[in-house]
Design a protein around this motif. Structure first.
Motif, PDB file in Angstrom:
ATOM      1  N   ASP A  20     -62.378 -20.843 -19.592  1.00 21.30           N
ATOM      2  CA  ASP A  20     -61.264 -20.602 -18.682  1.00 21.30           C
ATOM      3  C   ASP A  20     -60.492 -19.380 -19.147  1.00 21.30           C
ATOM      4  N   VAL A  21     -61.042 -18.219 -18.855  1.00 19.77           N
ATOM      5  CA  VAL A  21     -60.400 -16.944 -19.186  1.00 19.77           C
ATOM      6  C   VAL A  21     -60.315 -16.104 -17.912  1.00 19.77           C
ATOM      7  N   GLY A  22     -59.582 -15.049 -17.991  1.00 23.28           N
ATOM      8  CA  GLY A  22     -59.510 -14.168 -16.845  1.00 23.28           C
ATOM      9  C   GLY A  22     -58.621 -12.983 -17.151  1.00 23.28           C
ATOM     10  N   PRO A  23     -58.732 -11.951 -16.397  1.00 24.96           N
ATOM     11  CA  PRO A  23     -59.698 -11.773 -15.320  1.00 24.96           C
ATOM     12  C   PRO A  23     -61.109 -11.597 -15.868  1.00 24.96           C
ATOM     13  N   VAL A  24     -62.095 -11.783 -14.984  1.00 25.06           N
ATOM     14  CA  VAL A  24     -63.492 -11.635 -15.375  1.00 25.06           C
ATOM     15  C   VAL A  24     -64.231 -10.776 -14.360  1.00 25.06           C
ATOM     16  N   VAL A  25     -65.325 -10.204 -14.831  1.00 26.90           N
ATOM     17  CA  VAL A  25     -66.211  -9.429 -13.978  1.00 26.90           C
ATOM     18  C   VAL A  25     -67.564 -10.124 -13.972  1.00 26.90           C
ATOM     19  N   LEU A  26     -68.033 -10.452 -12.785  1.00 27.17           N
ATOM     20  CA  LEU A  26     -69.387 -10.963 -12.621  1.00 27.17           C
ATOM     21  C   LEU A  26     -70.311  -9.765 -12.487  1.00 27.17           C
ATOM     22  N   VAL A  27     -71.308  -9.683 -13.348  1.00 24.40           N
ATOM     23  CA  VAL A  27     -72.366  -8.677 -13.226  1.00 24.40           C
ATOM     24  C   VAL A  27     -73.620  -9.443 -12.848  1.00 24.40           C
ATOM     25  N   ASN A  28     -74.252  -9.006 -11.781  1.00 19.68           N
ATOM     26  CA  ASN A  28     -75.380  -9.742 -11.237  1.00 19.68           C
ATOM     27  C   ASN A  28     -76.498  -8.757 -10.935  1.00 19.68           C
TER      28      ASN A  28
END
Length: 122
Positions: A20-28
């Protein structure tokens, strides 16, 4: 249906969703048969339109590899892992994964900013 492959086999997306951290970047990263590229982009577009309506969503961008490669990279910025987890695990979104071409394989992974002196801020 899109196939899943961990970007980091030691800590796949399923484990990351417990943080439970943020902000996050999804790399896909997506790979797909060259003949299925238009279908991949259409399926991704539908997902992006869904995600844009979800709490905690900030932005997204799709990129195609240069040249004749049929690899794509998507990144999406979220306020927190919990926001992404809620959107990603929603049954409506999970059902939409069946719209991807069968040759599509995705490798999603979450990242958070790192402060590096004189280069970037956290």
């Amino acid at each position: 249906m899109v196939g899943f492959k961990p970007l980091d086999e030691n800590y796949p997306i399923e484990k990351q969703l417990g943080n439970d951290v943020g902000p996050v970047v999804l790399v896909n990263l997506f790979t797909v048969d060259p003949k299925d590229q238009e279908a991949l982009v259409a399926a991704w577009r539908n997902d992006a339109l869904y995600m844009k309506k979800q709490p905690g969503y900030i932005s997204t961008q799709l990129h195609k590899a240069v040249g004749a490669s049929s690899m794509y990279l998507n990144y999406a910025i979220w306020e927190s892992v919990s926001h992404f987890r809620s959107a990603f695990s929603n049954p409506e979104f999970q059902n939409a994964l069946s719209h991807y071409p069968s040759s599509a394989v995705t490798a999603p992974h979450l990242f958070e900013k790192v402060a590096v002196s004189d280069c970037c801020t956290a």
